[in-house]
Write an enzyme that holds these catalytic residues in place. Structure first.
Site: not given
Ligand code: IMP
Length: 521
Positions: A333, A435
């Protein structure tokens, strides 16, 4: 004056506080900054029981209880049916990703719900037109032979033979069609046969494989002798009380089309839906929760992701049955770097769980779990379960093929916010863009990376390793269940310590010329 050793326990009682810090003292981060799992340790307690006596039962949502706190992440390189089946067999639950068409996702959920222990539901099959050379290549690739031969080379097609190692072993002409060398007299089992009966047939006939066929002779699954030898029972398996089927979760986005997707998933037997968003506190998600609660009152809803009390409060009020905590902490991430939004995961888990637990809403610590210690710490801070992406990527059960690079056997693992994932399916049914609220973007802004992880073997070994490791950790801490763990943390009986940068170095491996870090046998 030196005290009498026999009075040590009496003397201990004269201290106002136990050694170390309570969880409140540890997490009082108003000025110090947020904590990650690596920033603290849990102090040991007293061992009065074997580690095998430690139970790990916990809540996933208000209504769903699991025997182990493991949840596999809805990522397209982590959870499809195979992963969901095996995580559920071993006490946790898999959340099937939605970076695919609604029909494909529903088919994956159905496969988990229809799974019967011991049956291979997607045996590798081969068309009669394939050559001996192709069968040999498949043997090389999969590491086994014993491929049912079907009319069109697909599952659910007519079974016309089977090719085993013995059939191709001494055939030198690789161009021969396998229909010429395959075994045509195949012993089969009828669809619906019990595992015990199927295994009896394998034993009696001394065959290596038992294809299971429907009334029209189409292959639907298979039993294998090698599985029979190692066939474990799964006492911890997560099953629904009513149907005895494995529990299965799936993720959806918050776009209008996701309501149609959810209908298909519910038809397939879905037990819990995870609303997959990097920032869960949106009007889209709040509306969706309310709609789901009205439309499918029996379906459990996990909302998220959140990392603050305020985000959590909105979702709890809207009707969430569970929360997923974590923003910017996943191993793939780059959200914190790009968006400047997020929170160190220890602090996020503590603050959100403390709040949500007051309402009986269980929380999943999602992202940043790299080892058993991180699992224990997330649970100590109030999470009921832990979601894993990177930890389960690279296992036999994760989607994708292995490949070799730099002498290592690898599999792809990528963030759902990576450009690769966002461009999958050319944007159609693309879960990754939704998302990150990026479906209308002309220029995609990545929030994740794409890369590779080393082969971890099968989760059939890896998850029991995590389970046993957790049992041993709780034994060291001196608690026999996760419930007792949480109560003891809340009561201030379980104590913590900060870990300075040098303490972290000290806790690592030191002064070795070389070593091999083997985590389990
Ligand atoms: P890991 O277990 O540390 O690998 O983290 C997995 C978690 O990271 C997932 O469950 C998601 O919540 C989150 N995640 C997945 N893809 C991305 C991404 O591309 N960017 C940011 N977070 C991601």
């Amino acid at each position: 004056m030196v005290r009498d050793c026999a009075t040590a326990l009496e003397y201990l009682k004269t201290f106002e506080e136990k050694d170390g810090l309570s969880v409140e003292q540890l997490m009082d981060s108003k000025t110090r900054g947020g904590l990650t799992y690596n920033d603290f340790l849990i102090l040991p307690g007293k061992i009065g029981f074997p580690s095998s006596a430690v139970t790990l039962q916990t809540k996933l949502t208000k209504k769903i209880t699991l025997n182990a706190p493991f949840v596999s992440s809805p990522m397209d390189t982590v959870t499809e049916s195979d992963m969901a089946i095996h995580v559920a067999l071993l006490g946790g639950i898999g959340i099937v990703h939605h970076n695919c068409s609604p029909e494909d996702q529903a088919a994956m959920v159905k496969k988990v719900k229809k799974y019967e222990n011991g049956f291979i539901n997607s045996p590798v099959v081969i068309p009669a037109s394939a050559t001996v050379g192709q069968a040999k290549a498949m043997r090389q690739k999969f590491g086994f032979a014993g491929f049912p031969v079907t009319e069109n080379g697909q599952l659910y097609s007519k079974l016309i033979g089977i090719v085993t190692s013995r059939d191709i072993q001494f055939v030198e002409d690789d161009s021969l069609p396998i229909s010429e060398i395959m075994t045509k007299e195949v012993v089969t089992g009828a669809q619906g046969i019990t595992l015990a009966k199927g295994n009896d047939i394998l034993k009696e006939t001394k065959k290596g494989k038992l294809p299971i066929v429907d009334s029209e002779g189409n292959i639907v699954s298979m039993l294998s002798r090698s599985d029979l030898m190692k066939n474990q029972t799964f006492p911890l398996a997560s099953k629904s009380f009513a149907t005895k089927q494995l529990l299965c979760g799936a993720s959806i986005g918050t776009m209008p089309s996701d309501r149609e997707r959810l209908k298909l998933l519910v038809e397939a037997g879905l037990d819990v839906v995870v609303l997959d968003s990097s920032q869960g506190n949106s009007i889209f998600q709040l509306d969706l929760i309310k709609w789901i609660k009205q439309t499918f009152p029996d379906l459990e809803v996990i909302a998220g992701n959140v990392c603050t009390r305020e985000q959590a409060a909105s979702l709890i009020a809207a009707g969430a049955d569970g929360l997923r905590i974590g923003m910017g902490t996943g191993s793939i991430c780059i959200t914190q770097e790009v968006m400047a939004c997020g929170r160190p995961q220890g602090t996020a888990v503590y603050n959100v769980s403390k709040f949500a637990n007051e309402f009986g809403v269980p929380c999943i610590a999602d992202g940043g779990i790299q080892n058993i210690g991180h699992l224990v710490k997330a649970l100590a801070l109030g999470a009921s379960t832990c979601m894993m992406g990177g930890m389960l990527a690279g296992t036999t059960e994760s989607p994708g093929e292995y490949f070799y690079r730099d002498g290592k056997r690898l599999k792809t693992y990528r963030g759902m916010g990576s450009i690769d994932a966002m461009q999958k399916t050319g944007g159609k049914d693309n879960a990754a863009t939704s998302r990150y609220f990026s479906e209308a973007d002309h220029v995609l802004v990545a929030q994740g990376v794409s890369g590779a992880v080393v082969d971890k073997g099968s989760v059939k070994k890896f998850i029991p390793y995590l389970y046993n490791g957790l049992q041993h950790s709780l034994q060291d801490i001196g608690v026999q269940s996760l419930e007792e763990f949480n109560e003891s943390v809340d009561a201030g009986n379980i104590r913590f310590e900060f870990r300075t940068a040098s303490a972290q170095l000290e806790g690592g491996i030191n002064n070795m010329h070389s070593y091999e870090k083997r985590l389990h046998d």
